[in-house]
Every structure is written in C-alpha cells, then in structure tokens.
Scaffold this motif. Structure first.
Motif, mmCIF file in Angstrom:
data_model
loop_
_atom_site.group_PDB
_atom_site.id
_atom_site.type_symbol
_atom_site.label_atom_id
_atom_site.label_comp_id
_atom_site.label_asym_id
_atom_site.label_seq_id
_atom_site.Cartn_x
_atom_site.Cartn_y
_atom_site.Cartn_z
ATOM 1 N N SER A 203 0.440 -1.311 -0.407
ATOM 2 C CA SER A 203 0.086 0.483 0.180
ATOM 3 C C SER A 203 1.059 1.085 0.160
ATOM 4 C CB SER A 203 -0.947 -0.530 1.293
ATOM 5 O OG SER A 203 -1.515 1.218 1.189
ATOM 6 N N PHE A 204 1.744 1.554 0.726
ATOM 7 C CA PHE A 204 2.813 2.387 0.447
ATOM 8 C C PHE A 204 3.901 2.826 -0.210
ATOM 9 C CE2 PHE A 204 7.143 3.416 1.129
ATOM 10 C CZ PHE A 204 7.473 4.842 1.357
ATOM 11 N N LEU A 205 4.171 1.192 -1.397
ATOM 12 C CA LEU A 205 4.744 1.264 -2.050
ATOM 13 C C LEU A 205 3.995 1.999 -3.263
ATOM 14 C CD1 LEU A 205 7.249 -1.539 -2.079
ATOM 15 C CD2 LEU A 205 8.135 1.223 -1.753
ATOM 16 N N SER A 206 2.753 1.633 -3.742
ATOM 17 C CA SER A 206 1.673 1.732 -4.532
ATOM 18 C C SER A 206 0.950 3.255 -4.057
ATOM 19 C CB SER A 206 0.812 1.043 -4.490
ATOM 20 O OG SER A 206 1.417 -0.247 -4.822
ATOM 21 N N ASP A 207 1.223 4.260 -3.018
ATOM 22 C CA ASP A 207 1.112 5.078 -2.200
ATOM 23 C C ASP A 207 1.331 6.222 -3.852
ATOM 24 O OD1 ASP A 207 -0.873 7.477 -2.070
ATOM 25 O OD2 ASP A 207 -0.185 7.006 0.334
ATOM 26 N N ALA A 208 1.468 6.518 -4.614
ATOM 27 C CA ALA A 208 2.376 7.805 -5.345
ATOM 28 C C ALA A 208 1.980 8.765 -4.961
ATOM 29 C CB ALA A 208 2.063 7.526 -6.985
ATOM 30 N N GLY A 209 0.307 9.158 -5.039
ATOM 31 C CA GLY A 209 -0.031 10.504 -4.647
ATOM 32 C C GLY A 209 -0.188 10.687 -3.096
ATOM 33 N N GLY A 210 0.104 9.811 -2.274
ATOM 34 C CA GLY A 210 0.726 10.331 -0.904
ATOM 35 C C GLY A 210 -0.446 10.152 0.164
ATOM 36 N N SER A 211 -2.114 9.543 -0.013
ATOM 37 C CA SER A 211 -2.904 9.536 0.140
ATOM 38 C C SER A 211 -2.737 9.060 1.927
ATOM 39 C CB SER A 211 -4.197 9.246 -0.396
ATOM 40 O OG SER A 211 -4.427 7.945 -0.656
ATOM 41 N N GLY A 212 -2.015 8.109 1.996
ATOM 42 C CA GLY A 212 -1.795 7.531 3.068
ATOM 43 C C GLY A 212 -0.735 7.108 3.820
ATOM 44 N N TYR A 213 0.396 7.808 3.598
ATOM 45 C CA TYR A 213 1.726 7.969 3.863
ATOM 46 C C TYR A 213 1.829 7.893 5.381
ATOM 47 C CZ TYR A 213 6.815 10.000 4.487
ATOM 48 O OH TYR A 213 7.686 10.344 4.605
ATOM 49 N N ALA A 214 1.991 9.555 5.286
ATOM 50 C CA ALA A 214 1.865 9.676 6.740
ATOM 51 C C ALA A 214 1.241 9.462 7.879
ATOM 52 C CB ALA A 214 1.096 11.490 7.206
ATOM 53 N N PRO A 215 0.330 8.275 8.151
ATOM 54 C CA PRO A 215 0.116 7.141 9.312
ATOM 55 C C PRO A 215 0.732 6.544 9.270
ATOM 56 C CG PRO A 215 -1.984 9.005 8.494
ATOM 57 C CD PRO A 215 -1.386 8.711 7.765
ATOM 58 N N GLN A 216 1.874 6.372 7.720
ATOM 59 C CA GLN A 216 2.141 4.643 8.239
ATOM 60 C C GLN A 216 3.310 5.009 8.133
ATOM 61 O OE1 GLN A 216 0.366 2.513 4.780
ATOM 62 N NE2 GLN A 216 -2.113 2.605 5.819
ATOM 63 N N SER A 217 4.017 5.906 7.954
ATOM 64 C CA SER A 217 4.715 5.699 7.968
ATOM 65 C C SER A 217 6.454 5.301 8.533
ATOM 66 C CB SER A 217 6.053 7.343 7.371
ATOM 67 O OG SER A 217 5.438 8.011 9.114
ATOM 68 N N GLY A 218 6.380 4.676 9.727
ATOM 69 C CA GLY A 218 6.906 4.609 11.221
ATOM 70 C C GLY A 218 6.709 3.276 11.147
ATOM 71 N N GLU A 219 5.390 2.433 10.621
ATOM 72 C CA GLU A 219 5.152 0.848 10.103
ATOM 73 C C GLU A 219 6.632 0.820 9.006
ATOM 74 O OE1 GLU A 219 1.302 -2.278 10.329
ATOM 75 O OE2 GLU A 219 1.148 0.512 10.429
ATOM 76 N N ILE A 220 6.208 1.108 8.318
ATOM 77 C CA ILE A 220 6.603 0.920 7.109
ATOM 78 C C ILE A 220 7.961 0.504 6.980
ATOM 79 C CG2 ILE A 220 6.747 1.798 4.866
ATOM 80 C CD1 ILE A 220 4.252 -0.238 5.147
ATOM 81 N N THR A 221 8.600 2.084 7.857
ATOM 82 C CA THR A 221 9.842 2.330 8.055
ATOM 83 C C THR A 221 10.805 0.816 8.940
ATOM 84 O OG1 THR A 221 9.538 4.563 8.555
ATOM 85 C CG2 THR A 221 11.895 3.080 9.094
ATOM 86 N N GLY A 222 9.634 0.688 9.953
ATOM 87 C CA GLY A 222 9.552 -1.357 10.891
ATOM 88 C C GLY A 222 10.371 -1.982 10.193
#
Length: 259
Positions: A203-222
């Motif tokens: 979901s993060f890698l496909s969010d080229a528009g950045g709609s759901g990026y901020a809330p998931q950034s910490g989880e995706i980094t982990g």
C-alpha cells in the motif's frame, strides 16, 4: 772204371708248397724258434718268413699296447666327461626350472598389470566424468549465486534508500524512483512477510499520490528495516555457502587430478 758217385739231387720245396704252409705250423715255428743268425735266416726261406712274422708280431703287439692305452684314455675321458655332462644336464634342468618359474611369474605379473591398467583406465574415465559433472554443477551454482547476490544487493540498496527517505520525510520522492518499483516487485513476488505486513508495504509503495503515507510511515520503516536485515543475513549465508562450495570443488578437482 768206377763212375764217380753222383750227388743225390736236393729236394727243394716248391714255391707252391711254401705258400701252403699252414698257419698252425707257422705259429708252432714262431713259438719253437729261438734267435737265429742272419746267415741262417738268409739260407732258409722259412726262417725268413718266421723272422718276418716275429717282427710283425712285435709290431702288432706294440700297436695293440698303444691302442689299449688310447682306449683306456678314451674310457677315462668318457667317464670323466660323462660326469661333467651329467652335472651340466642337472644344471641345465635347474636353469630350465628356474626359467620356467620366472616366465610363469612374469606372465602372472603381466596379467596383474594389465588388470590394474584396465581398472586404472576405468577409474580415470570415471574420474573425468565426475570432474566434468562437478564442473558443470559448480558453474550452475556459481551462476545462481551471482544472480541471487546481485538481486539481494540491489534490493538491500533499495530498502536502505527507502528507509533513509522515510526517516527524512521524503517518502513521496522515493516512490518516484526505480528503487520503489523494485521493492514493489520483490514484496509481491519473493518477500517472506506476513500477509498484513505485505499489504501495508505494498500500500505504501503503491501510494504515488501520498494519500495514506503519513500515518503508516513509522510502521513501514520498521517493516523495511526488518526485511533489509533478513535479506542481508540471507546474503551473508549465501556468500559463505558459495565459498564452501568453491573450496569443496577445488579439493575434488585436485584429488581427481592426482588420481
């Protein structure tokens, strides 16, 4: 007148009668006659014959003695040479037996060597075949390792870029790079992740528009850090296995070459 007395005619023995004197008479004469004078022998023809026969007897006797001596010497030679010949025959028999044994041993050794050579050739052919198979397998393994290593290094590098971008708050910029596409393909096809983590990462890698990026950034980094660590560990293990495989291959080739 008285007639002169006529001398009685002598009775000379005719030549034919002389020739008919028997051998027995001559032998008797030889035995009975003693030494006579030359004049008496000359006056008496029979005495001449007797003298001649006596001489012949002496000559024959001497020749007989010489022949007997030669015969004795010959018999002695035959006896001694017979012993020498017998010894030579025995020595020849021993040589023949020794030679026969040596020939038999040589034949057996030849057969053994031929068998060893045949086995060696078979072993050599088998060794060549083993070396060829080992070489083909090693090349295939090395090729697979090189491909895995290159892919792993590329993915690890992409993960490091993604983590760095997320930690800097530049995740959206990262998603516009080719590395994001590589991570997306890896996450979909090869990543060993729980389904929920896989869905969040995709979901993060496909969010080229950045709609759901901020809330998931910490989880995706982990998730990315964990995935990067696992990939690095797998690559390290693969490198060790490749080194061990190469060493084993070199030892095998050295042993087979020595054989």
């Amino acid at each position: 007148a008285v007639r002169p007395t006529e001398a009685a005619p002598s009775r000379a023995i005719p030549p034919a009668s002389k020739m008919r004197v028997s051998t027995a008479t001559l032998a008797l004469l030889l035995g009975a006659s003693g030494p006579v004078s030359v004049a008496a022998a000359a006056a008496n023809p029979i005495r001449k014959v007797v003298t001649l026969l006596q001489r012949m007897q002496t000559t024959v006797t001497d020749e007989g003695k010489r022949e007997q001596k030669l015969y004795d010497e010959f018999m002695c030679y035959c006896h001694s040479s017979g012993d020498t010949l017998a010894q030579g025959i025995e020595a020849a028999k021993e040589k023949i037996e020794t030679g026969t044994a040596a020939i038999k041993e040589s034949v057996e050794l030849k057969a053994q060597l031929e068998g060893d050579l045949k086995a060696h050739k078979a072993s050599r052919d088998e060794g060549k075949e083993t070396m060829a198979k080992a070489k083909a397998l090693r090349e295939k393994e090395a090729e697979a390792h090189a491909s895995f290593k290159a892919e792993s290094e590329t993915n690890i590098a992409a993960i490091k870029k993604a983590v760095a971008a997320l930690e800097k708050g530049a995740g959206q910029s990262f998603l516009q790079t080719p590395s994001a596409g590589l991570l997306r393909s890896y996450a979909m096809e090869k990543a060993d992740l729980p389904d929920a983590s896989r869905e969040d990462l995709l979901s993060f890698l496909s969010d080229a528009g950045g709609s759901g990026y901020a809330p998931q950034s910490g989880e995706i980094t982990g998730i990315l850090k964990q995935l990067g660590d696992e990939m690095a560990a797998a690559l390290e293990d693969a490198v060790k296995e490749e080194q061990a495989a190469q060493e084993n291959y070199e030892e095998l080739m050295a042993a087979k070459t020595k054989e």
